[in-house]
Design a protein around this motif. Structure first.
Motif, short mmCIF file in Angstrom:
data_model
loop_
_atom_site.label_atom_id
_atom_site.label_comp_id
_atom_site.label_asym_id
_atom_site.label_seq_id
_atom_site.Cartn_x
_atom_site.Cartn_y
_atom_site.Cartn_z
N ARG A 184 2.23 -0.05 -12.12
CA ARG A 184 3.20 0.20 -11.34
C ARG A 184 2.43 -0.64 -9.83
O ARG A 184 3.58 -0.94 -8.98
CB ARG A 184 3.33 2.11 -10.71
CG ARG A 184 3.37 2.36 -12.40
CD ARG A 184 3.49 3.92 -11.59
NE ARG A 184 4.29 4.68 -12.89
CZ ARG A 184 4.38 5.34 -13.44
NH1 ARG A 184 4.47 6.73 -11.90
NH2 ARG A 184 5.20 6.30 -14.26
N THR A 185 1.39 -0.87 -9.32
CA THR A 185 0.29 -1.65 -8.47
C THR A 185 2.14 -3.31 -8.47
O THR A 185 1.87 -3.90 -7.37
CB THR A 185 -0.56 -1.91 -8.76
OG1 THR A 185 -1.04 -0.27 -8.12
CG2 THR A 185 -0.99 -2.60 -7.32
N ALA A 186 1.59 -3.66 -9.71
CA ALA A 186 1.92 -4.94 -10.39
C ALA A 186 3.33 -4.70 -9.85
O ALA A 186 3.69 -6.50 -9.58
CB ALA A 186 1.56 -5.25 -11.91
N ALA A 187 4.03 -3.98 -10.09
CA ALA A 187 5.59 -4.20 -10.04
C ALA A 187 5.43 -3.40 -8.16
O ALA A 187 6.77 -4.41 -7.70
CB ALA A 187 6.57 -2.78 -10.69
N VAL A 188 4.89 -2.94 -7.72
CA VAL A 188 5.29 -3.00 -6.46
C VAL A 188 5.08 -4.22 -6.20
O VAL A 188 5.65 -4.96 -4.62
CB VAL A 188 4.34 -1.65 -6.29
CG1 VAL A 188 3.87 -2.11 -4.04
CG2 VAL A 188 4.58 -0.66 -5.67
N LEU A 189 3.81 -4.84 -6.26
CA LEU A 189 3.55 -6.37 -5.74
C LEU A 189 5.06 -7.56 -5.24
O LEU A 189 4.94 -8.18 -4.85
CB LEU A 189 2.55 -6.70 -6.02
CG LEU A 189 0.77 -6.38 -5.53
CD1 LEU A 189 -0.71 -6.65 -5.69
CD2 LEU A 189 0.77 -6.96 -4.29
N VAL A 206 0.80 -1.07 -0.25
CA VAL A 206 -0.03 -0.28 -0.20
C VAL A 206 1.05 1.42 -0.05
O VAL A 206 0.47 2.33 -0.50
CB VAL A 206 -0.81 -0.32 0.77
CG1 VAL A 206 -1.94 1.07 0.86
CG2 VAL A 206 -2.39 -1.03 1.42
N ALA A 207 1.84 1.56 0.89
CA ALA A 207 2.53 2.46 0.70
C ALA A 207 3.40 2.78 -0.62
O ALA A 207 3.86 3.55 -0.98
CB ALA A 207 3.97 2.68 1.76
N GLY A 208 4.05 0.95 -1.87
CA GLY A 208 3.92 1.23 -2.31
C GLY A 208 3.27 1.95 -3.57
O GLY A 208 3.72 2.89 -4.57
N VAL A 209 2.45 1.69 -3.57
CA VAL A 209 1.48 2.23 -4.39
C VAL A 209 0.98 4.00 -3.84
O VAL A 209 1.36 4.97 -5.36
CB VAL A 209 -0.21 1.84 -3.95
CG1 VAL A 209 -0.83 2.30 -5.01
CG2 VAL A 209 -0.05 0.59 -4.60
N ALA A 210 1.39 4.54 -2.85
CA ALA A 210 1.05 5.90 -2.77
C ALA A 210 2.69 6.68 -3.37
O ALA A 210 2.25 7.75 -3.74
CB ALA A 210 1.69 6.05 -1.09
N LEU A 211 3.63 5.80 -3.67
CA LEU A 211 5.13 6.24 -3.93
C LEU A 211 4.66 6.14 -4.91
O LEU A 211 5.84 6.60 -5.60
CB LEU A 211 5.84 5.61 -2.88
CG LEU A 211 6.60 6.12 -1.66
CD1 LEU A 211 7.51 5.07 -0.65
CD2 LEU A 211 6.41 7.51 -1.29
N CYS A 240 -5.11 9.10 -4.97
CA CYS A 240 -4.27 8.38 -4.14
C CYS A 240 -3.59 8.76 -3.13
O CYS A 240 -3.44 7.45 -1.98
CB CYS A 240 -2.88 7.53 -5.92
SG CYS A 240 -1.97 6.49 -4.95
N ARG A 241 -2.65 9.11 -2.10
CA ARG A 241 -1.96 9.55 -1.65
C ARG A 241 -3.44 9.40 -0.29
O ARG A 241 -3.21 8.71 0.67
CB ARG A 241 -1.34 10.11 -0.87
CG ARG A 241 -0.18 10.38 -2.16
CD ARG A 241 0.99 11.71 -2.26
NE ARG A 241 2.45 11.11 -2.38
CZ ARG A 241 3.53 11.45 -2.53
NH1 ARG A 241 3.15 12.22 -0.95
NH2 ARG A 241 4.70 11.42 -2.65
N THR A 242 -4.78 10.32 -0.06
CA THR A 242 -5.20 9.72 1.00
C THR A 242 -5.08 8.46 0.85
O THR A 242 -6.22 7.60 1.91
CB THR A 242 -6.52 10.90 0.33
OG1 THR A 242 -5.93 12.03 0.27
CG2 THR A 242 -7.40 11.23 1.28
N ALA A 243 -5.75 7.92 -0.24
CA ALA A 243 -6.34 6.39 -0.29
C ALA A 243 -5.72 5.39 0.50
O ALA A 243 -6.37 4.57 1.39
CB ALA A 243 -7.10 6.25 -1.84
N THR A 244 -4.75 5.51 0.31
CA THR A 244 -3.65 4.54 0.55
C THR A 244 -2.84 4.51 2.17
O THR A 244 -3.36 4.36 3.44
CB THR A 244 -2.56 4.88 0.25
OG1 THR A 244 -1.59 6.31 0.28
CG2 THR A 244 -2.37 3.94 -1.12
#
Length: 296
Positions: free
Chosen positions: A169-174, A137-142, A224-228
């Motif tokens: 980008r979410t898949a890359a973070v995961l 989740v933090a990775g998605v925010a960044l 994005c940032r608020t949701a994460t």
């Protein structure tokens, strides 16, 4: 391909900026796949009022660019454009994977192992499992947003810059966080006889995926940032709030029992699976909301 091509009046209004926004985004998607219509739009833009300015900018860029180096013949059998392909992959992966976030994930994993073996701390394993679901989740925010990506405006305005870019980008973070944290969990020692057994090492994967998708769903409403921040903070509160009266060894035992409640057993994992499917359906249903994600 359907064989459909944009009419001339649609191309003209798109080029001069008078086309309605919804129609312009629809045409953007078509231009991504149709070279013929893209060439017509390019010709219309050059022939319009912005044509001389664009030509002057192009001439200035070409004049300032260094002379191209002499190219030598490629070695037979050598792979071509490997560096360019790798650059495109890293760009699509996003700032989190290219920057310090990936290194931070590795440091968290190595830190847990060092605390368990070097410091003899029995709470390293439950602490790692408690933090693991919010690391993606933090990775998605960044990974997405004008605050972290210097090329965000260009990327987000591209035809595939909405939900597709966010999911890439979410898949890359995961892909970075899941193997690193799971391997670290496997390396950590099992809890002692005085502590509960705790959840399985990979028990956090499905909850982590569900929380990550939930943050993407909320991004369509909050940004994005608020949701994460809401999803990550909510998870940490749910894990830590029942432990406030505990302390010392009781804190470690309480955290282990709390994680077992969230991660262990068919009912809990089935609930996380249902939440994952529901979030995926909501993402598909509201996919157009992510075309203007950063304007919310």
């Amino acid at each position: 391909m359907t064989g459909w091509h944009a009419p001339d009046d649609l191309v003209t209004r798109y080029a001069d900026g008078s086309l309605a926004e919804t129609d312009a985004w629809s045409l953007d998607k078509h231009l991504e796949r149709c070279g013929r219509c893209a060439a017509r739009v390019s010709h219309a833009v050059r022939a319009g009022a912005a044509g001389p300015s664009l030509a002057a900018v192009r001439a200035g860029v070409l004049a300032a660019a260094p002379a191209p180096a002499r190219r030598t013949a490629p070695t037979p059998g050598a792979p071509r454009a490997l560096g360019g392909r790798l650059t495109r992959i890293l760009w699509a992966a996003g700032p989190a994977v290219r920057g310090t976030w990936a290194g931070s994930v590795v440091l968290v994993a190595l830190g847990a192992v060092a605390l368990a073996y070097g410091g003899g701390w029995a709470g390293a394993r439950p602490l790692l499992l408690a933090l693991a679901p919010v690391v993606p989740v933090a990775g998605v925010a960044l990974s997405y947003g004008r605050h972290s990506d210097p090329l965000h405006e260009i990327a987000a305005s591209a035809p595939g810059g909405g939900l597709r870019l966010l999911l890439t980008r979410t898949a890359a973070v995961l892909a970075v966080s899941a193997p690193s944290l799971t391997l670290a969990g496997l390396l950590l020692p099992s809890p002692g006889p005085r502590l509960p057994a705790g959840p399985a090492t990979a028990g956090w994967l499905l909850p982590g995926l569900a929380l990550t998708l939930a943050s993407l769903v909320l991004s369509g409403y909050l940004g994005c940032r608020t949701a994460t921040a809401v999803v990550g903070g909510g998870w940490l509160l749910a894990v830590s709030a029942p432990l406030l009266p505990s302390g010392g060894t009781g804190l470690t035992a309480g955290l282990t029992e709390q994680l077992s409640l969230y991660f262990t057993g068919a009912p809990s994992q089935g609930g996380w699976a249902a939440a994952t499917v529901l979030c995926a359906l909501l993402l598909a249903a509201r996919r157009t909301a992510y075309d203007r994600l950063e304007t919310m």
